[in-house]
Every structure is written in C-alpha cells, then in structure tokens.
Design an enzyme around this catalytic site. Sequence first.
Site, PDB file in Angstrom:
ATOM      1  N   LYS A 124      47.564 130.875 -26.145  1.00 49.02           N
ATOM      2  CA  LYS A 124      47.393 129.751 -27.062  1.00 49.02           C
ATOM      3  C   LYS A 124      46.684 128.630 -26.326  1.00 49.02           C
ATOM      4  O   LYS A 124      46.785 128.514 -25.098  1.00 49.02           O
ATOM      5  CB  LYS A 124      48.745 129.250 -27.570  1.00 49.02           C
ATOM      6  N   ASP A 164      42.750 127.383 -35.498  1.00 48.57           N
ATOM      7  CA  ASP A 164      44.109 127.007 -35.892  1.00 48.57           C
ATOM      8  C   ASP A 164      43.991 125.635 -36.551  1.00 48.57           C
ATOM      9  O   ASP A 164      42.895 125.267 -37.002  1.00 48.57           O
ATOM     10  CB  ASP A 164      45.039 126.991 -34.656  1.00 48.57           C
TER      11      ASP A 164
END
Length: 446
Positions: A124, A164
């Site tokens: 991430k 995202d």
Amino acid sequence: MAEIAARLLQTAAKRDPDQKEFLQAVKTVVEGLIPLWEQRPELEEVMARLIEPERIFTFRVAWLDDHGKIQINRGFRVQYNSAIGPYKKGLRFHPSVNLSIIKFLGFDQIFKNSLTTLPMGGGKGGSDFDPKGKSDAEVMRFCQSFMTELFRYIGPNIDIPAGDIGVGAREIGYMYGQYKRLTHAVEGVLTGKGQTWGGSLIRPEATGFGGLYFASEMVAYQKQEIAGKTICVSGFGNVAWGACLKAAQLKAKVITISGPDGYVYDEEGINTPEKIAYLLRLRATCQDIVAPYAEQFPKSQFFPGKKPWERKCDIALPCATQNELDANDAAMLHANGCKFVVELSNMGCTHDALEYCQSHDMIYAPGIACNAGGVAVSGLEMTQNSIRLRWKAEEVDQHLQRIMKDIHKQCVEAMSQFHKPNDYVFGANAAGFLKVATAMIEQGCV
C-alpha cells in the site's frame, strides 16, 4: 488460543503504540483467528513475521503550486508481503494519510489478495497530498514528483500500485507518464490505466460489482435471493456507483447514498440509468457533497449531517471510508431489520460494530473478502498486459464473478472446517492467512 492473540497484539502495540488504525486491523485478524491458533499453535511464529512489513519507504515530495511556491508533502510505500506474488495495492492521496493507515491497508491487502487466487502479494502507498481544489497542472506536478521518488522501488514483477481515494485515471496517467520518462519502459507497472494505453474494462466499477456478487452469494447461502432486497449504501464514489449499478442489474434496490454533508434517501431506488449516471456527474464536480442529488431528483430527500444507517433495509453496504459504521449505527440497523452488513470500504466498521453485529445475529462480512473485486480486476489488468491482449467487458465481468464466488466458497469452507458458522471474519482471515503462511514456511526464514 486467546494467549497467542494477546501476545501477537502486545508485540505489535509495543513496536507501534501510536498506530491505532494498524493495531485495530491486527486485533481484528489475530483475535478472529483464535479457533485456528487452538488447532495450529505453531503458526504463531508465522503471523508474528507477517505482521512486520518486509520494507517501508517514506519520502519527501516537493512540488510547485500555480503561484510558483514550493509545497511539501510526505509519500509512503509499504511493501508488506511478497510470499505469493509481487506487492499489489493502490495509492491513496488524502490529508488523513499517515503510516498507520498505510500499514493497516497493506496488512489487510495480504489476505485479500490471497483470497482472489491470483498471484499477488500485499502492499500500500500514498501521500497526505489533497487533490481537492488543485488545478490539473498542480496535480500533474505533484504526481510527477511523487513518481520521481517511487519509480526506483516498483516494477511489473516487483510492486504494481493502483488507484484509491484521491487517485483516479488522471493521477494514474500523470504517474505512468513520468515512470516512462524515467525508465524508458512501457510496461504494466500501474493498474487503473486509461482504456487506450493498457487499462482494463470495468475497473472503476469493479469493487462495487464484486461486493454485490459476494453479497448475492451470502444471501443465497442463507437460502434467500438478493432480488427484491433493500440496500443502504454509504458514499457516492466509484464503489457506491458500481454497487448501485450491479444492484439494479440483480434487481435489488439501493435507497441511500451519502457524503460528508449528509445522506440522500430515495425511496423509489437509485436504479435507473439516469440516476446511476448522475452519480458520476456528482463525483466529477469534486465538491464532495450529495445534496444536489435531491435537487436533481425531487422525490428523494436529503438529510444534512446524518448517516444512512437509520433507514430500514435488508443489507448495509459501507462504501466510503474506514470506521464509518460504529456500534450505534449497527444498533440502528439491527432495530430496523437489517440482516447483512457487507463491508465494501476498507475496515468500514469499527471493532465495536463488528462485535455488535456478531452478537445480534447480523451476518457481517469484512472488506478483505467483500471488496476484493477492485484488486481482482487490477490483477486481471496485469494478466491482460502480460499477454498483450484486451478482454471485452463481458469477459472481465465473468472472471470477476467467478473470483468473488470462489472467495465466498473459501470463506464457507474455512467456517465449516473450524465450526464457525456465518463467521465471515474468521472464514476470510483463515483462508487468506493459511495460503500465505504455507508459502512463507516453504520459502524459509526470509
């Protein structure tokens, strides 16, 4: 064994005492796996290794605003676990981004990617940069500066970021262009790309589509049908839009969307092409409000400053952000007859909400299983890039439906094996962890 869970959590808290989101994610997983520790206590050592990321990069991002002033943001990339494949997960640009949030998202991603059956590890990244209110030129300069640092740590067989919150097609395009400039390589190093340069069809709506496929399997497992069910959705971005679109196709009825300003209640359902298309227009304004929906469709109502969970529904779909649904919200849902809580945002429910659902006969499914549709289609985009082919939307959707059905099947098998009926938290975590744990053990002390 509760003792194993306590030791794992204690070690994590000692190392990172201020990372509350990360510790919440660890707590949910290690406590949820207590039945597994009872039968496989030797796996404690593997989980202890897995909780610690393989590597973390933190870097300065300097960029020029439109007034010629240098601005500074902080960039992150956590390469969490590569036991089953290259690191894979998105980049988030939002003022709330910090190392705790990046680590919790990366930790969860390990299990989510494992469940997809695709060869992808967990990672991430992101920045505390806020694209909201910035010009296209400012966003481009930030993305180019961000990629100038990030490019040395990623690659199509190493780490493949995606989008995202705050990172859409525009941002992916700017970062990909800078990556090409720096490396002189045209390769599938990012997913969520544009349709004319390597992107996959149905990627924007994939998380919502996948969530509805998973919800449909959950409902069917209880010998019911999703057709005719009433659904409360939070958020109004890509996830909520995809959920509304697929719900309409499955003949379920979404009655709410929400934003920072409140929520909209549409009793007739957000189920017509005009209404679903309006969600995209609403998002494109970048105003981060949902009130205009009620102005566009006067039969709906806007409730400022409130959450959608006060409405009567069969299924609740948190689609906005972490910890958006708390124990009080869960109690309202229960009082109004809600039977299923299907988490499409990452850690959308607080730990107290999770416990409330489980203790009040509400079937709760965590995001690591339900919202895997996005990363699944990212994985399918990687496959298309590797074989130099582009699949039709129908082909991608069929693969996605198969993957989500298989994720549900894995959850059910784990729940059955360990005698944990309807405990999707355990089922998802156990199935995802066991696959990664086996790979880690076979690869030795690394």
